[in-house]
Design a protein around this motif. Structure first.
Motif, mmCIF file in Angstrom:
data_model
loop_
_atom_site.group_PDB
_atom_site.id
_atom_site.type_symbol
_atom_site.label_atom_id
_atom_site.label_comp_id
_atom_site.label_asym_id
_atom_site.label_seq_id
_atom_site.Cartn_x
_atom_site.Cartn_y
_atom_site.Cartn_z
ATOM 1 N N UNK A 384 0.825 -1.205 0.000
ATOM 2 C CA UNK A 384 0.000 0.000 0.000
ATOM 3 C C UNK A 384 0.861 1.258 0.000
ATOM 4 N N UNK A 385 1.980 1.230 0.730
ATOM 5 C CA UNK A 385 2.865 2.399 0.755
ATOM 6 C C UNK A 385 3.452 2.668 -0.621
ATOM 7 N N UNK A 386 3.762 1.614 -1.361
ATOM 8 C CA UNK A 386 4.324 1.799 -2.703
ATOM 9 C C UNK A 386 3.305 2.422 -3.647
ATOM 10 N N UNK A 387 2.025 2.300 -3.311
ATOM 11 C CA UNK A 387 0.967 2.844 -4.170
ATOM 12 C C UNK A 387 0.528 4.241 -3.766
ATOM 13 N N UNK A 388 0.492 4.502 -2.431
ATOM 14 C CA UNK A 388 -0.015 5.816 -2.004
ATOM 15 C C UNK A 388 1.075 6.759 -1.505
ATOM 16 N N UNK A 389 2.325 6.248 -1.414
ATOM 17 C CA UNK A 389 3.436 7.109 -1.038
ATOM 18 C C UNK A 389 3.560 7.411 0.435
ATOM 19 N N UNK A 390 2.752 6.767 1.283
ATOM 20 C CA UNK A 390 2.817 7.006 2.725
ATOM 21 C C UNK A 390 3.751 5.979 3.363
ATOM 22 N N UNK A 391 4.992 6.394 3.623
ATOM 23 C CA UNK A 391 5.995 5.520 4.234
ATOM 24 C C UNK A 391 6.233 5.908 5.700
ATOM 25 N N UNK A 392 5.242 6.504 6.313
ATOM 26 C CA UNK A 392 5.405 7.005 7.673
ATOM 27 C C UNK A 392 5.704 5.870 8.644
ATOM 28 N N UNK A 393 6.462 6.195 9.665
ATOM 29 C CA UNK A 393 6.801 5.212 10.691
ATOM 30 C C UNK A 393 5.546 4.686 11.364
ATOM 31 N N UNK A 394 4.539 5.536 11.522
ATOM 32 C CA UNK A 394 3.303 5.117 12.183
ATOM 33 C C UNK A 394 2.621 3.977 11.432
ATOM 34 N N UNK A 395 2.735 3.985 10.121
ATOM 35 C CA UNK A 395 2.088 2.944 9.329
ATOM 36 C C UNK A 395 2.621 1.560 9.689
ATOM 37 N N UNK A 396 3.869 1.489 10.124
ATOM 38 C CA UNK A 396 4.523 0.213 10.384
ATOM 39 C C UNK A 396 4.684 -0.075 11.881
ATOM 40 N N UNK A 397 4.046 0.736 12.714
ATOM 41 C CA UNK A 397 4.232 0.600 14.165
ATOM 42 C C UNK A 397 3.777 -0.768 14.670
ATOM 43 N N UNK A 398 2.716 -1.318 14.076
ATOM 44 C CA UNK A 398 2.233 -2.628 14.529
ATOM 45 C C UNK A 398 3.301 -3.703 14.364
ATOM 46 N N UNK A 399 4.149 -3.586 13.350
ATOM 47 C CA UNK A 399 5.173 -4.597 13.113
ATOM 48 C C UNK A 399 6.128 -4.676 14.301
ATOM 49 N N UNK A 400 6.430 -3.543 14.895
ATOM 50 C CA UNK A 400 7.278 -3.569 16.088
ATOM 51 C C UNK A 400 6.558 -4.251 17.238
ATOM 52 N N UNK A 401 5.297 -3.918 17.466
ATOM 53 C CA UNK A 401 4.552 -4.554 18.554
ATOM 54 C C UNK A 401 4.451 -6.067 18.331
ATOM 55 N N UNK A 402 4.227 -6.457 17.084
ATOM 56 C CA UNK A 402 4.132 -7.880 16.764
ATOM 57 C C UNK A 402 5.435 -8.597 17.069
ATOM 58 N N UNK A 403 6.541 -8.039 16.595
ATOM 59 C CA UNK A 403 7.821 -8.736 16.779
ATOM 60 C C UNK A 403 8.251 -8.775 18.237
#
Length: 559
Positions: A384-403
């Motif tokens: 989705x980031x590659x399509x809408x250009x939103x590479x914000x850290x917030x978008x990926x915050x769940x990945x940190x919580x998951x790991x």
């Protein structure tokens, strides 16, 4: 030869890098090709993620210091692994990945050098005593339902790497990264030979020697892991199936030991035996063998790994029965303490995944599962980031919580298990907690997969992320998290000398019996129910329990 490495489940080589600063970042610098996502590490995690992204139109650069094929361990799959593999294959429309979800698929399409896994087997040993045939445990993977795999990783990793390239990822093997810069507009990678590459986002799948973790000082020092262990491992030929060993003659487990992953457990550690030659028509004579020890009581000495392994067998002659004619066919790998963790795994324009983020222990074969979990949740965000250009850290915050959640769950399990290794009754109890942690989440993701296949509603899979216990899916996450916490604190009391192991075992068994989220017909809280096999009859009883007695939040898993 003694090669030092830190992660037995994902053995990959990366060198240290030099620091270069002051380079302004921007996307698409003239004269340099820009990518959406650069992936460091072309092993299983990198190849899998690269294939998924490239299949979905993401421009991917796949970088690795090594080349394929190459040795790696972390060979054993579990039902949760296969369920997640099917989800990733179907969700991201990469049908070639689904071959890894079954024994037949692996044999026919990926690697005939791989083995079968029909059980998790555990044999308890006491130094200086004969093995007690009553002190065995086994969890059978029902053959009527599925067969898991012992993956010959040099083949499976190469398969995924080449799949990524086939779908359009740009490969860059034999390339070492000397420096990394990230900023609001993207990522700059400098190679050791001077070339530069730019991307909008960076995913590090490189293992313990993570260039990103080093660059941004992300390692947690000291690690928060309660567990302590080190390992030495290799591939061997001439390993005797344990079913043929004299000490196994009195065993009455439902599935032959040689048909699965065998764990010899003892006070202070465990030894894995993962055969690749355990099925009709097997082509490989190899067997993966690894010895894992608490490094505080068994520190690395002056002996070579082979000498240390031979000395261990001398102390446990009934384990040695498997190895009278065995010999290593490649150099041993010997590690220091295996455990490491990261303060954060997501930052501005970057993410650590899999063993770049952290590692605990190979016990229970959760490494590949955690990799699939992270790829599944990370990939759709990157697409989705590659399509809408939103590479914000917030978008990926769940990945940190998951790991971080996956790390803590596994640390609780292996820490408690190593305490249990000192006393069979406690080990027998802790193993039931692992069974609960394995069975119930697997039911959850398999149900989600079935529902997703009905109409390909993406929200069904995104709802798996709506959990208060990242690392454990709803609706079972909170129940299992509480059981794990109870088990961990009980074992901590044993380790501190505040509670006798026998009393701790009674308390853990009582807690399992009282757990209303566990199907009563499974009888996980019965100390004498040491071998668990989900026969069709038992599953029928569990379904009836689910319809008539299960708590409402669990009952929907049986609907």
């Amino acid at each position: 030869m003694n090669t030092t490495d830190r992660t037995p489940e994902d053995h990959e080589d990366h060198e240290d890098h030099e620091d270069h600063e002051g380079h302004e970042l921007y996307e698409g610098n003239e004269g340099h090709e820009g990518y959406d996502v650069a992936i460091l590490g072309a092993g299983m995690a990198g190849g899998l993620l690269g294939a998924v992204l490239a299949r979905n139109g993401v421009k991917v650069l796949l970088i690795d210091a090594g080349v394929h094929p190459r040795f790696a361990v972390g060979e054993s799959t579990i039902p949760y692994t296969s369920a997640m593999t099917r989800i990733v294959a179907e969700r991201y429309r990469v049908p070639e990945i689904e071959a890894l979800a079954s024994f037949r698929g692996v044999q026919d399409k990926v690697s005939p050098m791989s083995g079968r896994k029909q059980n998790f087997g555990f044999v308890y040993h006491r130094q200086g005593q004969d093995q007690n045939p009553e002190e065995i445990n086994q969890l059978v993977v029902p053959e009527w339902q599925r067969t898991e795999n012992h993956l010959f990783r040099q083949d499976t990793d190469a398969y995924l790497f080449h799949l990524a390239v086939r779908y359009g990822a740009t490969p860059l093997l034999g390339t070492r990264i000397a420096d990394i810069e990230t900023g609001p507009k993207g990522v700059l990678l400098r190679c050791a030979e001077g070339r530069e590459h730019r991307a909008k986002y960076l995913v590090d799948c490189g293992g313990f020697r993570s260039p990103v973790a080093e660059k941004f000082a992300l390692r947690e020092e000291p690690t928060r892991a309660r567990h302590h262990s080190r390992s030495l491992f290799t591939h061997m030929v001439g390993v005797t199936p344990y079913d043929q060993a004299p000490s196994a003659a009195g065993h009455k487990q439902p599935s032959p030991w040689h048909h699965g992953t065998l764990h010899h457990v003892f006070d202070g550690g465990w030894l894995w035996v993962i055969p690749f030659d355990n099925h009709e028509g097997a082509l490989s004579p190899l067997c993966s063998v690894g010895l894992t020890l608490d490094e505080r009581t068994h520190p690395v000495g002056e002996a070579t790994p082979q000498q240390e392994f031979d000395a261990f067998l001398a102390r446990f002659p009934q384990i040695a029965e498997q190895f009278t004619g065995a010999r290593a066919v490649r150099p041993w790998v010997s590690t220091g303490r295996l455990q490491y963790s990261s303060t954060q795994t997501v930052g501005e324009r970057y993410c650590l995944t899999a063993h770049a983020a952290g590692f605990t222990d190979a016990l229970y074969s959760r490494g590949l599962t955690n990799t699939l979990e992270v790829v599944n949740s990370l990939a759709w965000r990157l697409i989705e980031a590659s399509r809408d250009g939103d590479w914000s850290t917030e978008r990926f915050a769940y990945i940190d919580r998951l790991q971080q959640g996956l790390y803590d769950v596994h640390d609780d399990l292996v820490y408690s298990s190593f305490v249990g290794f000192g006393h069979y009754d406690l080990w027998n109890a802790v193993l039931r907690v692992w069974e609960a942690t394995s069975i119930m989440p697997t039911m959850t993701v398999e149900r989600a997969y079935r529902r997703f296949m009905d109409g390909h509603d993406e929200q069904i899979l995104r709802d798996l992320e709506q959990t208060s216990t990242p690392g454990l899916p709803s609706p079972v996450g909170e129940d299992i998290s509480a059981l794990l916490a109870f088990t961990r604190t009980t074992c901590m009391a044993v380790q501190a000398g505040e509670l006798a192991a026998g009393e701790a075992a009674r308390r853990v068994f009582a807690r399992v019996r009282e757990a209303t989220f566990l199907p009563a017909p499974f009888e996980l809280g019965d100390p004498d129910n040491r071998c668990f096999e989900a026969t069709p009859e038992l599953l029928g009883q569990a379904l009836e329990w689910g319809r008539t007695q299960a708590p409402p939040h669990i009952a929907r898993l049986f609907g």
